[in-house]
Design a protein around this motif. Structure first.
Motif, PDB file in Angstrom:
ATOM      1  N   CYS A 144      10.445  -5.208  -1.600  1.00  0.00           N
ATOM      2  CA  CYS A 144      10.436  -4.786  -2.999  1.00  0.00           C
ATOM      3  C   CYS A 144      11.437  -3.658  -3.240  1.00  0.00           C
ATOM      4  CB  CYS A 144       9.041  -4.329  -3.410  1.00  0.00           C
ATOM      5  SG  CYS A 144       7.831  -5.659  -3.414  1.00  0.00           S
TER       6      CYS A 144
ATOM      7  N   GLY B  60       0.486  -7.096  -0.494  1.00  0.00           N
ATOM      8  CA  GLY B  60       1.555  -6.126  -0.702  1.00  0.00           C
ATOM      9  C   GLY B  60       1.440  -5.003   0.312  1.00  0.00           C
TER      10      GLY B  60
ATOM     11  N   CYS C  78       6.363  -7.822  -7.105  1.00  0.00           N
ATOM     12  CA  CYS C  78       6.993  -6.512  -6.879  1.00  0.00           C
ATOM     13  C   CYS C  78       7.110  -5.785  -8.218  1.00  0.00           C
ATOM     14  CB  CYS C  78       8.384  -6.689  -6.273  1.00  0.00           C
ATOM     15  SG  CYS C  78       8.384  -7.171  -4.542  1.00  0.00           S
TER      16      CYS C  78
END
Lengths: 186, 337
Positions: A159, A62, A116
Motif C-alpha cells: 500500500c 491488511g 489500500c
C-alpha cells in the motif's frame, strides 16, 4: 398484438431451453439467441449445485505499519456482524474468485488497491494487503480425510511505495500453485 | 341385497365426481375451441392462446407486484449501500476491466463510466423505479426500468453476481407483460378517480413467469441427474459440509438423512415444473417449494435466490385463488367480482 406476443413467447421459450443446454447446443444456436443470452442476459443455466461445491474462503488481510494484521473483508459470513452480513452479501462472490488464477490476474491488483485506499480514507495506515485462500478440509463418505486444511496467499499488494520510490510490491500466485482449485479437481 | 350394499360409499362417490385435472384453473375462461376439422396449426395455435390469453382482473398480478416490488426495493438498498465500491469509477473494479465486453454498449454505464454523479443517478433511478413498482405507479414501465438498470449494473460489475441476480432481472423483464397496475395500486386509484375502467388483461405475463420458474427447476434437475453424487444420493453431504455455502457446515453422517434430503430435492425439482400447473396439486407444490426454499435460506448462505423463487410463486395463482388467499390472510371475505 397477440401474434407478436405469441412470437415473443415462442422465442423466449426456445432461448430459455437453449440457454440452459450444453455448450455445443448453445454454440449451434448462437446466431439466433446469442444477443438475447449474452447481451440482454435473458437466459441462464441453472446448475444449482449440480456439481459438488468447490469454493473456498478468501480473506483479505491488511498488514499495518507496526506489523499487526487486521481483517479487511472476509467471505466467512459467520465472522461478520449482522449489518456487515447484509452489506457484504456479495463479497463472497467477488472475493472468492481471487482463488482462481484467471480472475486474480485480471483484476486482483485493482481489487486490493481499493482496500489500500479505503483503509487510508478511514485513517488506517497499511503496509500491504493480501488475499489468503483458506482451503478447508474435505472428507470422503466414510469420514476419511480426502484433503487437508491449508492456506496460501494468492495475491498481495503493497500500500506504500517501495524503497527509493519504487512501485508498491505486488505478488500474484501462479496458476500452478492453485491448479487443482482452478480446475475444480480439489 | 341390503341398502348399504346398493349405495356406493360416499367417499367413492366424491372421487367419481372429482373433475380431471386441467392445465387452466376451472375459474379461467373457456378457450375458444377450434372445430375438429380445423387445420392442425390452427388448433395448436388456439390451444396455446387458450393457455396464455385467459382474462384476468389483475388481482394476482397485483400480489406479484407487491412481493416483487418489495424484493426490488431490497435490491435497491443493497445497490445504494454499495454503489461506490462495486460500481463507482473509483471502486473495486475499474471500468477498463469490463469495457471490452461485446455487449457492454447496452449498459447505461457505457454513457459516462467515469462520472460519479451519473453513477449515483443510476442508483437513485433504480431505487425510484423499485418504489414505483412496489406502489403501482406506472408499474410496467417501472419494472422495465428496474430490469434495464439491473442489466446495466450486471455489465458494470459481473463478478458479484449469482443466479438470483440473473433470475431477478429476467423476472423483472417478463413482469412487464402482466397487468401490474390494475389493482391495489396508485394507477388503480387514479383511474378510479377519473371514472375509467382498467383495460382488458390476460394472464400471459403470469404464464411467462411461471414457465421461467418451472424451467429453473427442470434445468437444475437435469444438471443434477448427470452427476454421480446426485445419482448415489450423497450430494447434499458435500453441500451441507461446505464452509462457504452452509450456515452451519457439518458432515452429516447419517446416510438415511442425506439420501432423504438429496432425493427430496430432486423430487421437488422434477415434480414442481409439471404438477404446479394442475389446480389440484398446485397448493401442495407451492407449499413444498416454500418449505424447500425456507430450508435453504435457514441452512445455507445463498442470497436472493430463494426469496426470488418464493416471490415468483405468486404468478402461479389464479385471480380467485389469490382472492381466497388474501381473504384468509386479511381474515375477511374475498371481494366480490
Amino acid at each position: 398484438m397477440r401474434g407478436a406476443l405469441l412470437a415473443f413467447t415462442l422465442y423466449h421459450g426456445l432461448s430459455m431451453l437453449v440457454g440452459g443446454a450444453t455448450k455445443p447446443i448453445k454454440q449451434t444456436f448462437e446466431w439466433v439467441f446469442g444477443a438475447y443470452d449474452q447481451g440482454l442476459r435473458m437466459t441462464n443455466a441453472w446448475g444449482m449445485f449440480g456439481k459438488p461445491p468447490n469454493a473456498t474462503h478468501v480473506v483479505l488481510e491488511g498488514e499495518k505499519l507496526d506489523g499487526s494484521t487486521i481483517v479487511l473483508a472476509t467471505t466467512k459470513a459467520r465472522d461478520r456482524t449482522l449489518v456487515e452480513r447484509v452489506r457484504d452479501v456479495r463479497i463472497r462472490k467477488i472475493q472468492g474468485k481471487l482463488s482462481g488464477y484467471g480472475d486474480r490476474s485480471r483484476w486482483g491488483r485493482e481489487y486490493l488497491a481499493w482496500f489500500c485506499r479505503d483503509a487510508a480514507a478511514r485513517g488506517i495506515e497499511l503496509k500491504s494487503v493480501r488475499a489468503v485462500n483458506y482451503v478447508h478440509e474435505l472428507r470422503d463418505d466414510d469420514g476419511g480425510i480426502k484433503r487437508k486444511e491449508s492456506k496460501q496467499t494468492v495475491v498481495s499488494l503493497g500500500c506504500v511505495p517501495g524503497p527509493r520510490g519504487a512501485p508498491p510490491s505486488f505478488f500474484i500466485a501462479p496458476p500452478s500453485l492453485t491448479k487443482e482449485l482452478d480446475e475444480g479437481t480439489l | 341385497m341390503s341398502e348399504d350394499e346398493e349405495e356406493p360409499p360416499p367417499r367413492k362417490k366424491r372421487k367419481k365426481k372429482r373433475p380431471r385435472p386441467r392445465v387452466e384453473g376451472p375459474e379461467t375462461a373457456s378457450p375458444e375451441a377450434a372445430p375438429p376439422e380445423a387445420p392442425l396449426a390452427e388448433r395448436v395455435e388456439r390451444r396455446i392462446v387458450s393457455f396464455f390469453a385467459v382474462p384476468s382482473d389483475g388481482t394476482t398480478a397485483a400480489l406479484f407486484r407487491v412481493l416483487f416490488g418489495a424484493e426490488a426495493v431490497w435490491q435497491a438498498v443493497g445497490i445504494l449501500w454499495n454503489l461506490d465500491r462495486y460500481w463507482g469509477p473509483k471502486g473495486m473494479i475499474p471500468y477498463d476491466i469490463v469495457a471490452k465486453d461485446e455487449f457492454g454498449w447496452l449498459s447505461a454505464f457505457s454513457w459516462a463510466p467515469s462520472n460519479e454523479a451519473f453513477v449515483h443517478g443510476l442508483g437513485v433511478a433504480f431505487a425510484a423505479a423499485a418504489v414505483c413498482l412496489l406502489l403501482g405507479f406506472y408499474p410496467r414501465i417501472a419494472t422495465l426500468v428496474v430490469a434495464y438498470l439491473h442489466l446495466s449494473f450486471q455489465f458494470r460489475n459481473p463478478f458479484i453476481l449469482n443466479s438470483g441476480d440473473r433470475l431477478f432481472m429476467i423476472i423483472a423483464a417478463l413482469a412487464a407483460f402482466m397487468p401490474l397496475g390494475h389493482r391495489f395500486s396508485i394507477d388503480a386509484l387514479l383511474r378510479a378517480r377519473r371514472g375509467r375502467a382498467p383495460p382488458e388483461a390476460t394472464v400471459w405475463g403470469q404464464r411467462l413467469v411461471g414457465m421461467q420458474i418451472a424451467y429453473v427447476y427442470l434445468n437444475s434437475a437435469v444438471a443434477k441427474l448427470s452427476n454421480p453424487r446426485w445419482q448415489n444420493g450423497m450430494a447434499l453431504r458435500d453441500v451441507l459440509s461446505s464452509p462457504v455455502f452452509a450456515e452451519y457446515p457439518h458432515y452429516v453422517d447419517s446416510r438415511a438423512v442425506i439420501y432423504f434430503v438429496t432425493y427430496m430435492t430432486l423430487a421437488l425439482e422434477l415434480a414442481f415444473p409439471v404438477l404446479v400447473w394442475w389446480k389440484r396439486y398446485r397448493p401442495w407444490m407451492l407449499l413444498w417449494g416454500i418449505a424447500f426454499h425456507a430450508g435453504i435460506d435457514a441452512t445455507m448462505i445463498i442470497p436472493i435466490f430463494s426469496s426470488m423463487m418464493i416471490v415468483s410463486y405468486a404468478a402461479y395463482l389464479s385471480d380467485d385463488e389469490t382472492k381466497w388467499l388474501l381473504g384468509k390472510i386479511l381474515r375477511r371475505r374475498p371481494p366480490q367480482p
